[in-house]
Write a protein that holds these residues in place. Structure first.
Motif, PDB file in Angstrom:
ATOM      1  N   LYS A   1       0.822  -1.216   0.000  1.00 21.22           N
ATOM      2  CA  LYS A   1       0.000   0.000   0.000  1.00 21.22           C
ATOM      3  C   LYS A   1       0.856   1.267   0.000  1.00 21.22           C
ATOM      4  N   ALA A   2       2.023   1.204   0.646  1.00 18.83           N
ATOM      5  CA  ALA A   2       2.882   2.391   0.753  1.00 18.83           C
ATOM      6  C   ALA A   2       4.328   2.006   0.465  1.00 18.83           C
TER       7      ALA A   2
ATOM      8  N   ASP B   1      -3.161   6.071  -3.485  1.00 20.36           N
ATOM      9  CA  ASP B   1      -4.541   6.521  -3.322  1.00 20.36           C
ATOM     10  C   ASP B   1      -5.457   5.613  -4.145  1.00 20.36           C
ATOM     11  N   GLU B   2      -6.106   4.666  -3.466  1.00 20.88           N
ATOM     12  CA  GLU B   2      -6.969   3.713  -4.170  1.00 20.88           C
ATOM     13  C   GLU B   2      -8.132   4.414  -4.873  1.00 20.88           C
ATOM     14  N   GLY B   3      -8.618   5.526  -4.320  1.00 22.64           N
ATOM     15  CA  GLY B   3      -9.708   6.283  -4.938  1.00 22.64           C
ATOM     16  C   GLY B   3      -9.325   6.840  -6.301  1.00 22.64           C
TER      17      GLY B   3
ATOM     18  N   VAL C   1       6.924   0.782  -8.924  1.00 23.50           N
ATOM     19  CA  VAL C   1       6.489   1.905  -9.740  1.00 23.50           C
ATOM     20  C   VAL C   1       5.078   2.280  -9.356  1.00 23.50           C
ATOM     21  N   LEU C   2       4.878   3.541  -8.969  1.00 26.69           N
ATOM     22  CA  LEU C   2       3.532   3.996  -8.683  1.00 26.69           C
ATOM     23  C   LEU C   2       2.778   4.065 -10.018  1.00 26.69           C
ATOM     24  N   THR C   3       1.699   3.303 -10.099  1.00 25.50           N
ATOM     25  CA  THR C   3       0.953   3.159 -11.338  1.00 25.50           C
ATOM     26  C   THR C   3      -0.476   3.668 -11.117  1.00 25.50           C
ATOM     27  N   VAL C   4      -1.036   4.293 -12.128  1.00 24.38           N
ATOM     28  CA  VAL C   4      -2.411   4.807 -12.039  1.00 24.38           C
ATOM     29  C   VAL C   4      -3.265   4.065 -13.045  1.00 24.38           C
TER      30      VAL C   4
ATOM     31  N   TRP D   1      -1.665   2.322  -7.537  1.00 26.02           N
ATOM     32  CA  TRP D   1      -1.165   1.091  -6.929  1.00 26.02           C
ATOM     33  C   TRP D   1       0.318   0.956  -7.248  1.00 26.02           C
ATOM     34  N   TRP D   2       1.004   0.163  -6.417  1.00 27.47           N
ATOM     35  CA  TRP D   2       2.443  -0.041  -6.583  1.00 27.47           C
ATOM     36  C   TRP D   2       2.679  -1.304  -7.401  1.00 27.47           C
TER      37      TRP D   2
END
Length: 131
Positions: free
Chosen positions: A84-85, A92-94, A126-129, A98-99
């Motif tokens: 999660k972090a 931010d799941e909203g 990698v922070l992915t949207v 996600w990583w």
């Protein structure tokens, strides 16, 4: 007669001691048990910036060392640890963040807690949207 008995017992004790030392020496060198290795993880943040984290560890799985070092936080799920972090940033799941774990630049086929640390491989988070 008594001297022969003492000599035999002493020889048996020394042989047992030498065998025990040999077993422990073999365990520390082989199979990854207790073997120190270096692992570097590149974290890619939301703004595209990257930061490398390098650790020396005896852990065999990537997730274990990253949790131990405080780089990642997550929760256990039926599929393993859900990250999660990373590096102090909580996805931010909203916003569908996600990583994503990568190995050699490609999305990992295993969860972070079942990904072995292997010499010569590069790891990334990698922070992915977007799902």
């Amino acid at each position: 007669m008594q001297n022969k008995t003492i000599a035999k017992r002493t020889a048996a004790l020394l042989l047992a001691l030498l065998m025990a030392v040999g077993i422990f020496a073999g365990c520390s060198k082989g199979g990854g048990n207790g073997e120190k290795r270096s692992v570097t993880v590149t974290v890619t943040h939301k703004d595209g910036s990257t930061k490398d984290f390098t650790y020396e560890t005896t852990e065999e799985m990537l997730g274990a060392v990253l949790q131990k070092e405080g780089l990642i936080e997550g929760e256990d799920s039926q599929y393993g640890l859900f990250v999660k972090a990373v590096d102090g940033y909580t996805a931010d799941e909203g916003s569908q963040e996600w990583w994503c774990l990568t190995v050699n630049g490609e999305t990992a086929m295993t969860g972070i807690d079942s990904t072995p640390i292997e010499e010569g491989k590069s790891y990334g988070l990698v922070l992915t949207v977007g799902y």
